[in-house]
Design a protein around this motif. Structure first.
Motif, PDB file in Angstrom:
ATOM      1  N   GLY A   1       0.829  -1.202   0.000  1.00  0.00           N
ATOM      2  CA  GLY A   1       0.000   0.000   0.000  1.00  0.00           C
ATOM      3  C   GLY A   1       0.857   1.242   0.000  1.00  0.00           C
ATOM      4  N   SER A   2       1.840   1.257  -0.881  1.00  0.00           N
ATOM      5  CA  SER A   2       2.914   2.253  -0.831  1.00  0.00           C
ATOM      6  C   SER A   2       2.493   3.659  -1.228  1.00  0.00           C
ATOM      7  CB  SER A   2       4.068   1.799  -1.729  1.00  0.00           C
ATOM      8  OG  SER A   2       5.210   2.581  -1.547  1.00  0.00           O
ATOM      9  N   ASP A   3       1.425   3.769  -2.004  1.00  0.00           N
ATOM     10  CA  ASP A   3       0.947   5.081  -2.460  1.00  0.00           C
ATOM     11  C   ASP A   3       2.005   5.760  -3.326  1.00  0.00           C
ATOM     12  OD1 ASP A   3      -0.621   7.277  -2.861  1.00  0.00           O
ATOM     13  OD2 ASP A   3      -0.609   7.981  -0.802  1.00  0.00           O
ATOM     14  N   HIS A   4       2.675   6.792  -2.821  1.00  0.00           N
ATOM     15  CA  HIS A   4       3.625   7.568  -3.616  1.00  0.00           C
ATOM     16  C   HIS A   4       4.994   6.903  -3.731  1.00  0.00           C
ATOM     17  CE1 HIS A   4       4.633   8.368   0.499  1.00  0.00           C
ATOM     18  NE2 HIS A   4       3.620   9.227   0.663  1.00  0.00           N
ATOM     19  N   ALA A   5       5.244   5.822  -2.998  1.00  0.00           N
ATOM     20  CA  ALA A   5       6.518   5.076  -3.021  1.00  0.00           C
ATOM     21  C   ALA A   5       7.684   5.854  -2.436  1.00  0.00           C
ATOM     22  CB  ALA A   5       6.851   4.611  -4.437  1.00  0.00           C
ATOM     23  N   HIS A   6       7.420   6.932  -1.688  1.00  0.00           N
ATOM     24  CA  HIS A   6       8.513   7.715  -1.119  1.00  0.00           C
ATOM     25  C   HIS A   6       9.350   6.899  -0.135  1.00  0.00           C
ATOM     26  CE1 HIS A   6       6.560  11.911  -2.018  1.00  0.00           C
ATOM     27  NE2 HIS A   6       6.931  11.255  -3.105  1.00  0.00           N
ATOM     28  N   LEU A   7       8.701   6.053   0.664  1.00  0.00           N
ATOM     29  CA  LEU A   7       9.443   5.267   1.649  1.00  0.00           C
ATOM     30  C   LEU A   7      10.410   4.290   0.981  1.00  0.00           C
ATOM     31  CD1 LEU A   7      10.042   4.328   4.542  1.00  0.00           C
ATOM     32  CD2 LEU A   7       8.045   2.823   4.369  1.00  0.00           C
ATOM     33  N   PRO A   8       9.971   3.411   0.078  1.00  0.00           N
ATOM     34  CA  PRO A   8      10.935   2.494  -0.539  1.00  0.00           C
ATOM     35  C   PRO A   8      11.997   3.201  -1.372  1.00  0.00           C
ATOM     36  CG  PRO A   8       8.764   2.267  -1.544  1.00  0.00           C
ATOM     37  CD  PRO A   8       8.586   3.107  -0.333  1.00  0.00           C
ATOM     38  N   ILE A   9      11.642   4.310  -1.986  1.00  0.00           N
ATOM     39  CA  ILE A   9      12.651   5.074  -2.734  1.00  0.00           C
ATOM     40  C   ILE A   9      13.751   5.545  -1.790  1.00  0.00           C
ATOM     41  CG2 ILE A   9      13.064   7.253  -3.951  1.00  0.00           C
ATOM     42  CD1 ILE A   9      10.324   6.854  -5.297  1.00  0.00           C
TER      43      ILE A   9
ATOM     44  N   ARG B   1      19.486   1.042   2.692  1.00  0.00           N
ATOM     45  CA  ARG B   1      18.913   0.226   3.763  1.00  0.00           C
ATOM     46  C   ARG B   1      18.244  -1.035   3.205  1.00  0.00           C
ATOM     47  NH1 ARG B   1      19.222   2.751   8.595  1.00  0.00           N
ATOM     48  NH2 ARG B   1      17.778   1.234   9.524  1.00  0.00           N
ATOM     49  N   ILE B   2      17.981  -1.048   1.901  1.00  0.00           N
ATOM     50  CA  ILE B   2      17.512  -2.253   1.221  1.00  0.00           C
ATOM     51  C   ILE B   2      18.298  -2.392  -0.086  1.00  0.00           C
ATOM     52  CG2 ILE B   2      15.200  -2.131   2.226  1.00  0.00           C
ATOM     53  CD1 ILE B   2      14.180  -1.085  -0.469  1.00  0.00           C
ATOM     54  N   THR B   3      18.483  -3.634  -0.510  1.00  0.00           N
ATOM     55  CA  THR B   3      19.155  -3.882  -1.793  1.00  0.00           C
ATOM     56  C   THR B   3      18.150  -3.881  -2.933  1.00  0.00           C
ATOM     57  OG1 THR B   3      20.824  -5.225  -0.676  1.00  0.00           O
ATOM     58  CG2 THR B   3      20.627  -5.481  -3.057  1.00  0.00           C
ATOM     59  N   ARG B   4      16.991  -4.498  -2.657  1.00  0.00           N
ATOM     60  CA  ARG B   4      15.927  -4.555  -3.660  1.00  0.00           C
ATOM     61  C   ARG B   4      14.596  -4.393  -2.963  1.00  0.00           C
ATOM     62  NH1 ARG B   4      12.584  -8.192  -6.353  1.00  0.00           N
ATOM     63  NH2 ARG B   4      13.206  -9.995  -5.106  1.00  0.00           N
ATOM     64  N   GLY B   5      13.646  -3.790  -3.656  1.00  0.00           N
ATOM     65  CA  GLY B   5      12.349  -3.559  -3.059  1.00  0.00           C
ATOM     66  C   GLY B   5      11.207  -3.922  -3.984  1.00  0.00           C
ATOM     67  N   VAL B   6      10.088  -4.348  -3.387  1.00  0.00           N
ATOM     68  CA  VAL B   6       8.858  -4.600  -4.128  1.00  0.00           C
ATOM     69  C   VAL B   6       7.799  -3.655  -3.575  1.00  0.00           C
ATOM     70  CG1 VAL B   6       7.102  -6.274  -4.772  1.00  0.00           C
ATOM     71  CG2 VAL B   6       9.467  -7.026  -4.436  1.00  0.00           C
ATOM     72  N   ILE B   7       7.199  -2.889  -4.454  1.00  0.00           N
ATOM     73  CA  ILE B   7       6.172  -1.918  -4.083  1.00  0.00           C
ATOM     74  C   ILE B   7       4.829  -2.466  -4.544  1.00  0.00           C
ATOM     75  CG2 ILE B   7       5.313   0.415  -4.537  1.00  0.00           C
ATOM     76  CD1 ILE B   7       8.338   1.136  -5.066  1.00  0.00           C
TER      77      ILE B   7
ATOM     78  N   VAL C   1       5.778   6.224 -11.647  1.00  0.00           N
ATOM     79  CA  VAL C   1       6.397   7.471 -12.119  1.00  0.00           C
ATOM     80  C   VAL C   1       7.510   7.903 -11.172  1.00  0.00           C
ATOM     81  CG1 VAL C   1       5.984   9.937 -12.479  1.00  0.00           C
ATOM     82  CG2 VAL C   1       4.381   8.256 -13.415  1.00  0.00           C
ATOM     83  N   ASN C   2       7.263   7.854  -9.881  1.00  0.00           N
ATOM     84  CA  ASN C   2       8.271   8.293  -8.916  1.00  0.00           C
ATOM     85  C   ASN C   2       9.504   7.401  -8.918  1.00  0.00           C
ATOM     86  OD1 ASN C   2       6.815  10.519  -8.078  1.00  0.00           O
ATOM     87  ND2 ASN C   2       5.880   9.481  -6.334  1.00  0.00           N
ATOM     88  N   VAL C   3       9.299   6.098  -9.052  1.00  0.00           N
ATOM     89  CA  VAL C   3      10.439   5.174  -9.103  1.00  0.00           C
ATOM     90  C   VAL C   3      11.274   5.455 -10.353  1.00  0.00           C
ATOM     91  CG1 VAL C   3      11.089   2.754  -9.423  1.00  0.00           C
ATOM     92  CG2 VAL C   3       9.375   3.372  -7.715  1.00  0.00           C
ATOM     93  N   ALA C   4      10.610   5.691 -11.479  1.00  0.00           N
ATOM     94  CA  ALA C   4      11.336   5.993 -12.711  1.00  0.00           C
ATOM     95  C   ALA C   4      12.099   7.303 -12.597  1.00  0.00           C
ATOM     96  CB  ALA C   4      10.360   6.045 -13.892  1.00  0.00           C
ATOM     97  N   ARG C   5      11.472   8.314 -12.029  1.00  0.00           N
ATOM     98  CA  ARG C   5      12.137   9.608 -11.860  1.00  0.00           C
ATOM     99  C   ARG C   5      13.357   9.494 -10.951  1.00  0.00           C
ATOM    100  NH1 ARG C   5       6.831  13.529 -11.007  1.00  0.00           N
ATOM    101  NH2 ARG C   5       6.337  13.817 -13.232  1.00  0.00           N
ATOM    102  N   ALA C   6      13.283   8.596  -9.972  1.00  0.00           N
ATOM    103  CA  ALA C   6      14.408   8.409  -9.056  1.00  0.00           C
ATOM    104  C   ALA C   6      15.515   7.552  -9.661  1.00  0.00           C
ATOM    105  CB  ALA C   6      13.914   7.771  -7.761  1.00  0.00           C
ATOM    106  N   GLY C   7      15.278   7.000 -10.852  1.00  0.00           N
ATOM    107  CA  GLY C   7      16.281   6.163 -11.500  1.00  0.00           C
ATOM    108  C   GLY C   7      16.491   4.834 -10.791  1.00  0.00           C
ATOM    109  N   LEU C   8      15.413   4.281 -10.228  1.00  0.00           N
ATOM    110  CA  LEU C   8      15.555   3.072  -9.417  1.00  0.00           C
ATOM    111  C   LEU C   8      14.757   1.887  -9.961  1.00  0.00           C
ATOM    112  CD1 LEU C   8      15.345   4.727  -5.883  1.00  0.00           C
ATOM    113  CD2 LEU C   8      17.346   3.574  -6.864  1.00  0.00           C
ATOM    114  N   THR C   9      14.422   1.909 -11.237  1.00  0.00           N
ATOM    115  CA  THR C   9      13.620   0.822 -11.801  1.00  0.00           C
ATOM    116  C   THR C   9      14.358  -0.517 -11.785  1.00  0.00           C
ATOM    117  OG1 THR C   9      14.366   1.486 -14.010  1.00  0.00           O
ATOM    118  CG2 THR C   9      12.219   2.315 -13.274  1.00  0.00           C
TER     119      THR C   9
END
Length: 225
Positions: free
Chosen positions: A24-32, A39-45, A58-66
């Motif tokens: 229930g990540s919503d904006h994905a700010h926490l996993p980003i 603090r994490i190597t890989r994440g699932v949102i 969109v936020n994950v792509a903008r952060a360059g973390l896809t």
């Protein structure tokens, strides 16, 4: 870098894992932020609603973390494979909603959980006791109301955090929080006693709730000596 409020900062500091899921990540700010800080190597949102799901992508792509954060559509833990993640977080939900997620797919519940309910976490502490999880850390953060954050870890045997504490108060307010006795918790306990006192009467649920709050107040007062 996304800015996190006090409650999400508290959640962030209780997460350290190789593979982590934010449900229930919503904006994905926490996993980003978790990925950016290492603090994490890989994440699932995981997000069930189409709008927030697209927002997260969109936020994950903008952060360059896809390459490190995967966004999946689905309900709760269902999009995860059993054993895929070491830990999971849920924030900004009611405790009963979290319980529903944990009980619908028990084979997908990881060994560590960081939970920030928007109401009393007592049902989550009771679930943890019944399912072999220990409360290993707790934080109470200020905000629109007092936000509790819990870290639960699957461990054997009774949870030692509850030893020596009034059982009802520890479940209601948190064993680690009671031992810490922060001003924020003392304010909450005092407010509960004030709120419940005029509501208590024989046969009413408020009577038991008041007794629990009073036992917490007595323990906190004794702790100061």
């Amino acid at each position: 870098m996304p800015n996190l409020d006090a409650r999400l900062q508290a959640v962030l500091h209780l997460i350290q894992a190789d593979v982590h899921a934010d449900i229930g990540s919503d904006h994905a700010h926490l996993p980003i932020r978790l990925a950016q800080l290492g603090r994490i190597t890989r994440g699932v949102i995981v997000e069930v609603n189409p709008g927030p799901l697209e927002h997260a992508r969109v936020n994950v792509a903008r952060a360059g973390l896809t390459d490190r954060l995967e966004v999946r559509a689905g309900d709760g833990l269902a999009p995860l494979a059993p054993g895929e993640v070491q830990s999971a977080s849920m924030t900004g939900m009611g405790a009963q909603t979290m319980l529903g997620i944990l009980t619908r797919t028990p084979d997908r519940v990881p060994d560590a959980l960081v939970l920030q309910p928007n109401d009393s976490p007592e049902p989550l502490r009771r679930w943890a006791q019944a399912r072999g999880y220990h409360v290993t850390a707790e934080v109470l953060t200020p905000g629109f109301w007092r936000y509790p954050v819990l870290r639960l870890e699957r461990q054997s045997g009774p949870d030692p955090a509850y030893v020596g504490l009034p059982a009802g108060a520890a479940l209601r307010y948190g064993p680690h929080l009671l031992r810490e006795g922060s001003p924020l918790l003392r304010e909450q306990v005092a407010a509960d006693v004030t709120r419940l006192t005029p509501l208590a009467a024989p046969g009413r649920a408020a009577t038991h709730e008041l007794e629990v709050a009073q036992s917490a107040a007595v323990w906190l007062s004794r702790d100061r000596k």
